[in-house]
Design an enzyme around this catalytic site. Sequence first.
Site, PDB file in Angstrom:
ATOM      1  N   ASP A 156      -1.883 -18.261   4.575  1.00 44.22           N
ATOM      2  CA  ASP A 156      -2.910 -19.161   4.025  1.00 44.22           C
ATOM      3  C   ASP A 156      -3.497 -20.029   5.138  1.00 44.22           C
ATOM      4  O   ASP A 156      -4.712 -20.220   5.234  1.00 44.22           O
ATOM      5  CB  ASP A 156      -2.368 -20.000   2.862  1.00 44.22           C
ATOM      6  CG  ASP A 156      -0.924 -20.426   3.044  1.00 44.22           C
ATOM      7  OD1 ASP A 156      -0.290 -19.990   4.024  1.00 44.22           O
ATOM      8  OD2 ASP A 156      -0.422 -21.209   2.226  1.00 44.22           O
TER       9      ASP A 156
ATOM     10  N   LYS B 179       4.291 -14.721   5.284  1.00 45.40           N
ATOM     11  CA  LYS B 179       4.392 -15.699   4.193  1.00 45.40           C
ATOM     12  C   LYS B 179       5.873 -15.892   3.898  1.00 45.40           C
ATOM     13  O   LYS B 179       6.320 -15.847   2.750  1.00 45.40           O
ATOM     14  CB  LYS B 179       3.620 -15.146   2.974  1.00 45.40           C
ATOM     15  CG  LYS B 179       3.469 -16.092   1.813  1.00 45.40           C
ATOM     16  CD  LYS B 179       2.527 -17.239   2.060  1.00 45.40           C
ATOM     17  CE  LYS B 179       2.527 -18.207   0.888  1.00 45.40           C
ATOM     18  NZ  LYS B 179       1.805 -19.463   1.152  1.00 45.40           N
TER      19      LYS B 179
ATOM     20  N   TYR C  20       0.804  -1.222   0.000  1.00 45.35           N
ATOM     21  CA  TYR C  20       0.000   0.000   0.000  1.00 45.35           C
ATOM     22  C   TYR C  20       0.839   1.275   0.000  1.00 45.35           C
ATOM     23  O   TYR C  20       0.298   2.375   0.039  1.00 45.35           O
ATOM     24  CB  TYR C  20      -0.962   0.011   1.191  1.00 45.35           C
ATOM     25  CG  TYR C  20      -2.038  -1.059   1.103  1.00 45.35           C
ATOM     26  CD1 TYR C  20      -2.024  -2.024   0.100  1.00 45.35           C
ATOM     27  CD2 TYR C  20      -3.075  -1.107   2.020  1.00 45.35           C
ATOM     28  CE1 TYR C  20      -2.995  -3.006   0.026  1.00 45.35           C
ATOM     29  CE2 TYR C  20      -4.060  -2.089   1.954  1.00 45.35           C
ATOM     30  CZ  TYR C  20      -4.010  -3.032   0.951  1.00 45.35           C
ATOM     31  OH  TYR C  20      -4.973  -4.002   0.873  1.00 45.35           O
TER      32      TYR C  20
ATOM     33  N   ASP D 256      -5.782  -6.376   5.903  1.00 47.46           N
ATOM     34  CA  ASP D 256      -6.971  -5.900   5.208  1.00 47.46           C
ATOM     35  C   ASP D 256      -7.872  -7.095   4.859  1.00 47.46           C
ATOM     36  O   ASP D 256      -9.082  -7.112   5.146  1.00 47.46           O
ATOM     37  CB  ASP D 256      -6.505  -5.174   3.927  1.00 47.46           C
ATOM     38  CG  ASP D 256      -7.610  -4.394   3.248  1.00 47.46           C
ATOM     39  OD1 ASP D 256      -8.739  -4.409   3.753  1.00 47.46           O
ATOM     40  OD2 ASP D 256      -7.338  -3.778   2.204  1.00 47.46           O
TER      41      ASP D 256
ATOM     42  N   ASP E 171     -11.838  -8.691   6.761  1.00 47.73           N
ATOM     43  CA  ASP E 171     -13.169  -8.955   6.213  1.00 47.73           C
ATOM     44  C   ASP E 171     -13.577 -10.397   6.494  1.00 47.73           C
ATOM     45  O   ASP E 171     -14.755 -10.693   6.739  1.00 47.73           O
ATOM     46  CB  ASP E 171     -13.205  -8.680   4.697  1.00 47.73           C
ATOM     47  CG  ASP E 171     -13.493  -7.216   4.371  1.00 47.73           C
ATOM     48  OD1 ASP E 171     -13.057  -6.355   5.166  1.00 47.73           O
ATOM     49  OD2 ASP E 171     -14.142  -6.925   3.354  1.00 47.73           O
TER      50      ASP E 171
HETATM   51  P1  NAI Z   1     -18.154  -3.126   1.392  1.00 49.29           P
HETATM   52  O1  NAI Z   1     -17.168  -3.310   2.476  1.00 49.29           O
HETATM   53  O2  NAI Z   1     -18.732  -1.772   1.226  1.00 49.29           O
HETATM   54  O3  NAI Z   1     -19.366  -4.167   1.574  1.00 49.29           O
HETATM   55  C1  NAI Z   1     -19.170  -5.579   1.519  1.00 49.29           C
HETATM   56  C2  NAI Z   1     -20.493  -6.259   1.828  1.00 49.29           C
HETATM   57  O4  NAI Z   1     -20.849  -5.993   3.187  1.00 49.29           O
HETATM   58  C3  NAI Z   1     -21.653  -5.741   0.973  1.00 49.29           C
HETATM   59  O5  NAI Z   1     -22.544  -6.805   0.705  1.00 49.29           O
HETATM   60  C4  NAI Z   1     -22.327  -4.718   1.875  1.00 49.29           C
HETATM   61  O6  NAI Z   1     -23.695  -4.525   1.624  1.00 49.29           O
HETATM   62  C5  NAI Z   1     -22.106  -5.309   3.264  1.00 49.29           C
HETATM   63  N1  NAI Z   1     -21.985  -4.251   4.263  1.00 49.29           N
HETATM   64  C6  NAI Z   1     -20.894  -3.484   4.516  1.00 49.29           C
HETATM   65  N2  NAI Z   1     -21.138  -2.625   5.505  1.00 49.29           N
HETATM   66  C7  NAI Z   1     -22.412  -2.825   5.892  1.00 49.29           C
HETATM   67  C8  NAI Z   1     -23.248  -2.215   6.873  1.00 49.29           C
HETATM   68  N3  NAI Z   1     -22.804  -1.236   7.695  1.00 49.29           N
HETATM   69  N4  NAI Z   1     -24.520  -2.654   6.991  1.00 49.29           N
HETATM   70  C9  NAI Z   1     -24.983  -3.652   6.208  1.00 49.29           C
HETATM   71  N5  NAI Z   1     -24.231  -4.270   5.267  1.00 49.29           N
HETATM   72  C10 NAI Z   1     -22.961  -3.850   5.109  1.00 49.29           C
HETATM   73  O7  NAI Z   1     -17.579  -3.630  -0.015  1.00 49.29           O
HETATM   74  P2  NAI Z   1     -16.332  -3.258  -0.910  1.00 49.29           P
HETATM   75  O8  NAI Z   1     -16.658  -3.825  -2.238  1.00 49.29           O
HETATM   76  O9  NAI Z   1     -15.066  -3.692  -0.215  1.00 49.29           O
HETATM   77  O10 NAI Z   1     -16.254  -1.690  -0.976  1.00 49.29           O
HETATM   78  C11 NAI Z   1     -17.234  -0.846  -1.587  1.00 49.29           C
HETATM   79  C12 NAI Z   1     -16.635   0.551  -1.704  1.00 49.29           C
HETATM   80  O11 NAI Z   1     -16.165   0.992  -0.445  1.00 49.29           O
HETATM   81  C13 NAI Z   1     -15.427   0.625  -2.668  1.00 49.29           C
HETATM   82  O12 NAI Z   1     -15.572   1.801  -3.411  1.00 49.29           O
HETATM   83  C14 NAI Z   1     -14.214   0.711  -1.760  1.00 49.29           C
HETATM   84  O13 NAI Z   1     -13.159   1.470  -2.312  1.00 49.29           O
HETATM   85  C15 NAI Z   1     -14.795   1.405  -0.537  1.00 49.29           C
HETATM   86  N6  NAI Z   1     -14.115   1.050   0.739  1.00 49.29           N
HETATM   87  C16 NAI Z   1     -13.763   2.054   1.572  1.00 49.29           C
HETATM   88  C17 NAI Z   1     -13.172   1.774   2.785  1.00 49.29           C
HETATM   89  C18 NAI Z   1     -12.799   2.928   3.687  1.00 49.29           C
HETATM   90  O14 NAI Z   1     -13.249   4.048   3.486  1.00 49.29           O
HETATM   91  N7  NAI Z   1     -11.997   2.684   4.722  1.00 49.29           N
HETATM   92  C19 NAI Z   1     -12.919   0.401   3.225  1.00 49.29           C
HETATM   93  C20 NAI Z   1     -13.383  -0.587   2.291  1.00 49.29           C
HETATM   94  C21 NAI Z   1     -13.935  -0.276   1.073  1.00 49.29           C
END
Ligand code: NAI
Length: 342
Positions: A201, A169, A124, A225, A229
């Site tokens: 892993d 790793k 990162y 990271d 999840d």
């Molecule tokens: P995400 O982390 O937003 O969601 C993954 C899954 O979890 C989805 O099915 C979502 O509906 C569910 N989910 C997440 N938070 C929830 C909540 N509070 N309540 C109910 N359901 C929830 O998924 P992804 O694809 O990793 O990221 C989406 C966007 O968010 C991307 O644009 C990414 O760049 C950004 N992102 C920003 C972060 C930050 O600001 N620290 C961290 C992770 C992702």
Amino acid sequence: MANLISVIPGDGIGPVVVRSAKKVLEVISEAYGFNLSFVEAPAGDSAKKDFGEPLPKDSFDKIRSSDACLKGPVGESAKDVIVFLRQKLDLYANIRPFRTFPGVSSKWSDVDLVIVRENTEDLYKGLEDVGEEYAVALMVLTKKACLRIANVAFQIAEARKKRVTVVHKVNVLKSFELLRRATFEVAKSYPYVTIEEVLVDNAAYQLVSNPQKFDVILTTNMFGDILSDEAAGIVGSLGLAYSANIGDEFGLFEPVHGTAPDINPLYANPIAQIMASKMMLEWLGKKKNNTVMLKAARDLEDTVLCLLQDPKSLTPDLGGRATAEDVTKRFIEILLKGKRTS
Ligand code: NAI
């Protein structure tokens, strides 16, 4: 004296869950009698649209001059906002607790672990290039960063179940030897903490098959990271996963999740953002030696524990039908009732 909190509402479900956490903080600070004031610092995709850049200088200045930052998730500009802030403000420790909550259905019932993720280096660092025929990304680890994050992990473990698992790793990538060496060096100062090492892993497998074995997982930026999840899935939802980004001087608190573009924001689970606020109160309380704030943080967590046992307070990710606003109202009722009877 007022504590100034910079607030990044973020994108997608961000403004909804941040509104909820801010309301909780306003109510709790009034009920317990400590001062919090808030300054909004727009950042993310919406800020890029409104101001031409994902982290306007004015927002950065507001964050830097505040006592702590409460951040909602941002979207596609995450790299320019959160990765940038972690590196620029040297918020080297990403602390991510995961626990199962009574009332929330999950495969396991007794998970209680913390992922301590190095937050400023690794892939990162952004030293990468992509061409038509190749892509290259440099993984950067320094001894200084490995030692300081190992110290954080051991300090946390010492106050908990006294076990650190360093995840790497090294069998394939000898660079991880630096983290390994640093961890075993730091371990010498913590004689009551046991240390084990697990390849990433295997760690991913153990997390889903035997998560109770973990106390504190110490790892690098990208592995942390990804494993976070996975850990969120084990405890029932990303909507319950919260985190602190801590440096020597400053702390930024946010949920682990992103903007959840696939759901109706009104039904977002605000608990991760509320629990991130709990970590903020704990951090501020310790920093400012404010026992009232520390008590408020404990009561905030107890309120969440109580709330999640009522099926009517569960959002759809937890199998319920509540909105973020329902959860917030219920939280405030339980908190104030507890305060009146205590
Ligand atoms: P995400 O982390 O937003 O969601 C993954 C899954 O979890 C989805 O099915 C979502 O509906 C569910 N989910 C997440 N938070 C929830 C909540 N509070 N309540 C109910 N359901 C929830 O998924 P992804 O694809 O990793 O990221 C989406 C966007 O968010 C991307 O644009 C990414 O760049 C950004 N992102 C920003 C972060 C930050 O600001 N620290 C961290 C992770 C992702």
